[in-house]
Write an enzyme that holds these catalytic residues in place. Structure first.
Site, PDB file in Angstrom:
ATOM      1  N   ARG A 280     -16.388 -21.866 111.687  1.00 33.98           N
ATOM      2  CA  ARG A 280     -16.443 -22.138 110.241  1.00 33.98           C
ATOM      3  C   ARG A 280     -17.772 -21.715 109.607  1.00 33.98           C
ATOM      4  NH1 ARG A 280     -13.815 -26.582 112.226  1.00 33.98           N
ATOM      5  NH2 ARG A 280     -11.595 -26.534 111.740  1.00 33.98           N
TER       6      ARG A 280
ATOM      7  N   LYS B 135     -21.579  -9.080 100.980  1.00 35.09           N
ATOM      8  CA  LYS B 135     -20.153  -8.755 101.112  1.00 35.09           C
ATOM      9  C   LYS B 135     -19.889  -8.389 102.563  1.00 35.09           C
ATOM     10  CE  LYS B 135     -18.702  -6.971  96.611  1.00 35.09           C
ATOM     11  NZ  LYS B 135     -18.172  -5.774  95.914  1.00 35.09           N
TER      12      LYS B 135
ATOM     13  N   GLU C 134     -25.541   6.804  97.934  1.00 33.71           N
ATOM     14  CA  GLU C 134     -25.712   5.442  97.397  1.00 33.71           C
ATOM     15  C   GLU C 134     -27.110   5.287  96.787  1.00 33.71           C
ATOM     16  OE1 GLU C 134     -23.162   3.416  97.206  1.00 33.71           O
ATOM     17  OE2 GLU C 134     -21.811   3.835  98.879  1.00 33.71           O
TER      18      GLU C 134
ATOM     19  N   LYS D  49     -30.284  -3.329  93.819  1.00 39.16           N
ATOM     20  CA  LYS D  49     -29.113  -4.104  94.269  1.00 39.16           C
ATOM     21  C   LYS D  49     -29.417  -5.599  94.212  1.00 39.16           C
ATOM     22  CE  LYS D  49     -25.200  -4.535  97.189  1.00 39.16           C
ATOM     23  NZ  LYS D  49     -24.348  -4.022  98.227  1.00 39.16           N
TER      24      LYS D  49
ATOM     25  N   GLU E 251     -19.335 -10.831  91.984  1.00 39.62           N
ATOM     26  CA  GLU E 251     -18.709  -9.741  91.229  1.00 39.62           C
ATOM     27  C   GLU E 251     -17.680 -10.232  90.207  1.00 39.62           C
ATOM     28  OE1 GLU E 251     -18.046  -6.082  93.456  1.00 39.62           O
ATOM     29  OE2 GLU E 251     -16.439  -5.564  92.075  1.00 39.62           O
TER      30      GLU E 251
ATOM     31  N   ARG F 251     -21.955  -6.917  88.674  1.00 41.35           N
ATOM     32  CA  ARG F 251     -21.976  -6.331  90.024  1.00 41.35           C
ATOM     33  C   ARG F 251     -21.003  -5.165  90.148  1.00 41.35           C
ATOM     34  NH1 ARG F 251     -22.575  -9.352  95.948  1.00 41.35           N
ATOM     35  NH2 ARG F 251     -22.457  -7.447  97.135  1.00 41.35           N
TER      36      ARG F 251
ATOM     37  N   ASN G 216     -19.978  -0.156  91.662  1.00 46.98           N
ATOM     38  CA  ASN G 216     -18.795   0.623  92.057  1.00 46.98           C
ATOM     39  C   ASN G 216     -18.731   1.977  91.366  1.00 46.98           C
ATOM     40  OD1 ASN G 216     -17.862  -1.427  93.750  1.00 46.98           O
ATOM     41  ND2 ASN G 216     -16.940  -2.503  92.021  1.00 46.98           N
TER      42      ASN G 216
ATOM     43  N   HIS H  13     -16.658   4.691  92.793  1.00 44.64           N
ATOM     44  CA  HIS H  13     -15.860   4.127  93.878  1.00 44.64           C
ATOM     45  C   HIS H  13     -14.359   4.111  93.594  1.00 44.64           C
ATOM     46  CE1 HIS H  13     -19.732   3.129  95.503  1.00 44.64           C
ATOM     47  NE2 HIS H  13     -19.229   2.482  96.519  1.00 44.64           N
TER      48      HIS H  13
ATOM     49  N   HIS I 137     -12.624   5.787  96.423  1.00 45.54           N
ATOM     50  CA  HIS I 137     -11.740   5.040  97.335  1.00 45.54           C
ATOM     51  C   HIS I 137     -10.368   5.690  97.427  1.00 45.54           C
ATOM     52  CE1 HIS I 137     -13.834   0.834  97.599  1.00 45.54           C
ATOM     53  NE2 HIS I 137     -14.412   1.749  98.349  1.00 45.54           N
TER      54      HIS I 137
ATOM     55  N   HIS J 187     -17.483   7.675 103.689  1.00 48.34           N
ATOM     56  CA  HIS J 187     -17.528   6.825 102.493  1.00 48.34           C
ATOM     57  C   HIS J 187     -18.527   7.363 101.455  1.00 48.34           C
ATOM     58  CE1 HIS J 187     -17.507   3.234 100.022  1.00 48.34           C
ATOM     59  NE2 HIS J 187     -18.811   3.146 100.153  1.00 48.34           N
TER      60      HIS J 187
HETATM   61  P1  NAD Z   1     -21.137   3.380 110.063  1.00 51.50           P
HETATM   62  O1  NAD Z   1     -21.538   1.996 110.327  1.00 51.50           O
HETATM   63  O2  NAD Z   1     -19.856   3.864 110.640  1.00 51.50           O
HETATM   64  O3  NAD Z   1     -22.319   4.330 110.522  1.00 51.50           O
HETATM   65  C1  NAD Z   1     -22.159   5.708 110.425  1.00 51.50           C
HETATM   66  C2  NAD Z   1     -22.320   6.398 111.784  1.00 51.50           C
HETATM   67  O4  NAD Z   1     -23.700   6.455 112.101  1.00 51.50           O
HETATM   68  C3  NAD Z   1     -21.664   5.657 112.945  1.00 51.50           C
HETATM   69  O5  NAD Z   1     -21.181   6.616 113.852  1.00 51.50           O
HETATM   70  C4  NAD Z   1     -22.826   4.901 113.574  1.00 51.50           C
HETATM   71  O6  NAD Z   1     -22.623   4.650 114.938  1.00 51.50           O
HETATM   72  C5  NAD Z   1     -23.954   5.862 113.356  1.00 51.50           C
HETATM   73  N1  NAD Z   1     -25.286   5.269 113.267  1.00 51.50           N
HETATM   74  C6  NAD Z   1     -25.686   4.248 112.477  1.00 51.50           C
HETATM   75  N2  NAD Z   1     -27.003   4.095 112.573  1.00 51.50           N
HETATM   76  C7  NAD Z   1     -27.461   5.028 113.430  1.00 51.50           C
HETATM   77  C8  NAD Z   1     -28.739   5.399 113.926  1.00 51.50           C
HETATM   78  N3  NAD Z   1     -29.856   4.800 113.494  1.00 51.50           N
HETATM   79  N4  NAD Z   1     -28.804   6.398 114.817  1.00 51.50           N
HETATM   80  C9  NAD Z   1     -27.688   7.067 115.230  1.00 51.50           C
HETATM   81  N5  NAD Z   1     -26.459   6.802 114.783  1.00 51.50           N
HETATM   82  C10 NAD Z   1     -26.360   5.782 113.900  1.00 51.50           C
HETATM   83  O7  NAD Z   1     -21.023   3.692 108.495  1.00 51.50           O
HETATM   84  P2  NAD Z   1     -22.035   3.486 107.276  1.00 51.50           P
HETATM   85  O8  NAD Z   1     -22.001   4.737 106.514  1.00 51.50           O
HETATM   86  O9  NAD Z   1     -23.325   2.930 107.729  1.00 51.50           O
HETATM   87  O10 NAD Z   1     -21.296   2.344 106.446  1.00 51.50           O
HETATM   88  C11 NAD Z   1     -20.026   2.548 105.908  1.00 51.50           C
HETATM   89  C12 NAD Z   1     -19.330   1.217 105.819  1.00 51.50           C
HETATM   90  O11 NAD Z   1     -20.082   0.357 104.976  1.00 51.50           O
HETATM   91  C13 NAD Z   1     -17.946   1.304 105.211  1.00 51.50           C
HETATM   92  O12 NAD Z   1     -17.063   0.557 106.005  1.00 51.50           O
HETATM   93  C14 NAD Z   1     -18.103   0.670 103.846  1.00 51.50           C
HETATM   94  O13 NAD Z   1     -16.927   0.030 103.405  1.00 51.50           O
HETATM   95  C15 NAD Z   1     -19.188  -0.324 104.101  1.00 51.50           C
HETATM   96  N6  NAD Z   1     -19.928  -0.732 102.900  1.00 51.50           N
HETATM   97  C16 NAD Z   1     -20.109  -2.055 102.704  1.00 51.50           C
HETATM   98  C17 NAD Z   1     -20.824  -2.488 101.604  1.00 51.50           C
HETATM   99  C18 NAD Z   1     -21.079  -3.964 101.410  1.00 51.50           C
HETATM  100  O14 NAD Z   1     -21.609  -4.343 100.362  1.00 51.50           O
HETATM  101  N7  NAD Z   1     -20.764  -4.791 102.360  1.00 51.50           N
HETATM  102  C19 NAD Z   1     -21.371  -1.555 100.708  1.00 51.50           C
HETATM  103  C20 NAD Z   1     -21.169  -0.205 100.948  1.00 51.50           C
HETATM  104  C21 NAD Z   1     -20.448   0.199 102.065  1.00 51.50           C
END
Ligand code: NAD
Length: 378
Positions: free
Chosen positions: A130, A152, A194, A236, A246, A250, A254, A257, A261, A275
């Site tokens: 929980r 998030k 971003e 942010k 949001e 907030r 997007n 997005h 998306h 992404h």
């Molecule tokens: P990811 O976590 O898949 O990382 C991208 C790739 O880079 C992966 O293969 C990972 O293993 C690799 N990687 C990460 N750090 C590394 C490092 N230092 N050295 C070598 N390889 C490394 O993707 P991302 O682009 O980091 O994040 C995308 C995700 O984030 C999506 O699922 C998206 O929906 C989410 N997101 C969430 C929010 C939120 O507010 N929670 C905001 C934006 C995006």
């Protein structure tokens, strides 16, 4: 100011959320000092590090050493890398492994990876027993400037992205920009989308600085990267402090997005389109659409596209490998997007660079006309 934890060149961004407030520590080479930052948050010297295969190979040993140096025992839980890890199956597996590692309610979980690990581990923390507190150590540029901040968390469902989740703020965020040196170039560019977004949505001066400085950022010049990450996190943090869940402002985050998306969904959340790449194309579409609606002056979208392109990002849907569905299908996907409310489309539109606003009730036929024309330009 320097103390045993921070050093000259480090900076701290505060996320002001009352009892859920926290600091983002930003600096070059913070990971070996992570134990100093984490130790005060521990109720007993035991934690689980959730990471993925790529991050584990490059950086896990450094984090484990940093924790051990403070007498903190850790169990590493290494998940597969990639978006498909944000699934029910992997969430269930992770929760079971956290329980097997003896993680109790008073313990802290460390999310050590990109946005996928941050979202998955954060959500597991939100529901395990929980609610267990967690710490974010973001390792991709996207995670450092966006997903690790704001609470998030979640996973994807067959119905769409991020549809199952919770708001769960971390106790602290440790952002070591030197970790980006092992990030593949394509992922760095995706995260850069971003960074640019913060300038485009509300900070003209930051965008102008990025136009001059992006080559240094993409080359990993520490001062430039730290400044870009800090300003992004400040932007942010300001927005999240104003609207944590949001219900209003907030949604500006997007920008790009709704279009993005739809393209991500149409390409199956695969390596065809990351992404951040979808966000880059989506932001240019948002600017083009705003120009078409007479909201912003002609040529603005081209300036945005030129900048994102110079950082190595795709800026038009025609750059996505393979076929895309027709505009009507993309529109249908947008309708199902979580940002569609009561069947009406909400877009983030712009009056210029740094002047985004939330537009509710955008007529669907305008969107369809725009998409039809935009996708034809190949
Ligand atoms: P990811 O976590 O898949 O990382 C991208 C790739 O880079 C992966 O293969 C990972 O293993 C690799 N990687 C990460 N750090 C590394 C490092 N230092 N050295 C070598 N390889 C490394 O993707 P991302 O682009 O980091 O994040 C995308 C995700 O984030 C999506 O699922 C998206 O929906 C989410 N997101 C969430 C929010 C939120 O507010 N929670 C905001 C934006 C995006």
């Amino acid at each position: 100011m320097s103390n045993s934890i921070t050093r000259q060149g480090d900076s701290t961004v505060h996320v002001a959320l009352g009892a859920r407030s926290y600091d983002i520590h930003i600096g070059e080479g913070l990971l070996p000092r992570a134990g100093d930052i984490i130790a005060p948050f521990m109720k007993r010297p035991l934690t689980a590090i959730v990471t993925d295969t790529n991050v584990a190979a490059a950086h896990l040993a450094t984090l484990e050493r940093a924790l051990a140096g403070k007498g903190i025992r850790s169990t590493a839980i290494i998940m597969p890398a990639g978006e498909s890890t944000k699934s029910y199956q992997h969430l269930a597996d992770l929760c079971d492994r956290l329980l097997a590692a003896g993680i109790e309610r008073r313990d802290r979980i460390i999310a050590f990876g990109g946005g996928v690990i941050g979202d998955l581990a954060g959500f597991a923390a939100a529901i395990l027993r929980r609610g267990v507190d967690f710490i974010q150590i973001p390792t991709s540029l996207l995670a450092q400037v966006d997903s690790s901040v704001g609470g998030k968390t979640g996973i994807n469902s067959g119905h769409g992205k991020n549809l199952i989740g919770a708001f769960h703020q971390p106790l602290t965020v440790i952002t070591d920009t030197s970790l980006l040196s092992s990030l593949p170039r394509r992922e760095l560019a995706a995260g850069y989308a971003e960074v640019a977004k913060y300038g485009l949505l509300g900070d003209t001066a930051f965008f102008e600085w990025l136009e001059e400085t992006s080559p240094l950022i993409m080359r990993g010049t520490p001062d430039a990267v730290i400044r870009a990450v800090r300003i992004s996190c400040e932007a942010k943090a300001r927005i999240v402090a104003e609207d944590e869940t949001e219900t209003g402002v907030r949604a500006l985050l997007n920008l790009g997005h709704t279009f993005g998306h739809a393209l991500e969904a149409a390409t199956g959340y695969s390596q065809r389109l990351l992404h951040g790449e979808a966000v880059a194309i989506g932001m240019v579409q948002a600017f083009r659409f705003s120009e078409r609606l007479g909201l912003c002056s002609p040529g603005t979208a081209e300036r945005v596209a030129a900048h994102l392109k110079s950082a190595g990002l795709p800026v038009h849907a025609s750059q996505i490998p393979g076929d895309l569905p027709p505009p009507a299908t993309l529109l249908e996907i947008m309708r199902q997007d979580k940002k569609a409310q009561g069947g009406k489309l909400t877009f983030i539109l712009v009056r210029g660079i740094g002047e985004a606003f939330i537009a509710q009730d955008v007529p669907e036929h305008d969107v369809l006309d725009f998409l039809t024309g935009d996708l034809r330009q190949r």
